[in-house]
Motif scaffolding. Structure first.
Motif, PDB file in Angstrom:
ATOM      1  N   VAL A  81       0.835  -1.206   0.000  1.00  9.87           N
ATOM      2  CA  VAL A  81       0.000   0.000   0.000  1.00  9.87           C
ATOM      3  C   VAL A  81       0.871   1.257   0.000  1.00  9.87           C
ATOM      4  O   VAL A  81       0.584   2.229  -0.706  1.00  9.87           O
ATOM      5  N   GLY A  90       1.450   3.652   4.494  1.00  5.31           N
ATOM      6  CA  GLY A  90       0.218   2.920   4.764  1.00  5.31           C
ATOM      7  C   GLY A  90       0.447   1.816   5.766  1.00  5.31           C
ATOM      8  O   GLY A  90       1.532   1.218   5.818  1.00  5.31           O
ATOM      9  N   ILE A 171      -6.334   0.632  -3.820  1.00  5.18           N
ATOM     10  CA  ILE A 171      -5.826   0.002  -2.602  1.00  5.18           C
ATOM     11  C   ILE A 171      -6.520  -1.335  -2.362  1.00  5.18           C
ATOM     12  O   ILE A 171      -5.873  -2.360  -2.092  1.00  5.18           O
TER      13      ILE A 171
END
Length: 254
Positions: A81, A90, A171
């Protein structure tokens, strides 16, 4: 004369062809950018980022969707991510039901926020030019318990609904490729949410079990994604209170 006219016409046709090629190349370049993970705001028809069904957010009306039985921090998914354009850092947590993503964003992609533009920015980074952290007070000090803040920090978004749907889809697709058993993928860049998740990630990185904190984690994600009324105290405060209770023979301390 006719030879000259024909030659002139040929040159003109060649010039028009070159212009068309350049124009087409320009259009193709613009389309490639819009279709890439450098642009989450254009929402052009056929954008590959949005093909297929929605992969993020609530997928059912189950009132117990956030009553997770266990949680774990995924180093691999967090790295995946973090490497997506537009994301500074992330963190991904997996549970028996869901994947939860907390993130900060940077300036490596456009349209990461749905509305507001620069006026909606939650961070004031002008202090860096003056050699201070807090430009309002002139303080050079950073709160080490916080990963994201209102000054000299990567971008946060208070309401997760204001994050670009294209970015959230990107994502979620990556997470579901690597964790296909996940039922729902919930994504937020809320400052307080991110700061709390950092402390859970630190526990995991130090090899400590997250089992004692499942209830607290569930309370946190319910507040963020299911309208829960209560925000738990940050983990370092919960741990400090727990230690104080042990030292006081199990009595609660203020």
């Amino acid at each position: 004369m006719n030879k000259w006219i024909n030659s002139k016409a040929s040159i003109r046709l060649l010039a028009l062809a070159l212009i068309a090629v350049v124009g087409l190349a320009g259009c193709n370049y613009e389309q490639r950018v819009q279709n890439s993970t450098y642009d989450y705001g254009s929402k052009k028809k056929g954008d590959p980022k949005m093909l297929g069904g929605r992969m993020y957010g609530a997928m059912s009306s189950n009132p117990n969707q956030h009553d997770n039985l266990w949680i774990e921090y995924s180093t691999h998914l967090s790295t995946v991510v973090s490497n997506i354009n537009g994301i500074a850092a992330g963190m991904v947590f997996l549970t028996d039901k869901n994947a939860y993503v907390g993130m900060t964003m940077d300036w490596t992609a456009t349209g990461t926020r749905k509305t507001g533009g620069r006026k909606a920015k939650e961070q004031n980074n002008t202090g860096a030019k003056e050699g201070v952290y807090n430009v309002d007070t002139g303080s050079p000090y950073w709160n080490n318990q916080r990963f994201a803040g209102p000054y000299n920090s990567y971008m946060t978004v208070n309401d997760h609904n204001e994050i670009s749907s294209e970015l959230k889809q990107t994502i979620a697709v990556q997470i579901r490729k690597l964790a296909p058993a996940v039922q729902e993928v919930h994504i937020s860049a809320n400052m307080e949410f991110v700061n709390q998740l950092v402390q859970y990630a630190q526990e995991a990185r130090m090899g400590r079990s997250l089992t004692p904190w499942v209830d607290s984690f569930n309370t946190l994600v319910k507040h963020q994604f299911a309208g829960g009324d209560y925000v738990p105290e940050p983990l370092h405060i919960q741990k400090r209170r727990g230690q104080a209770r042990l030292e006081n023979g199990g009595k609660t301390t203020p």
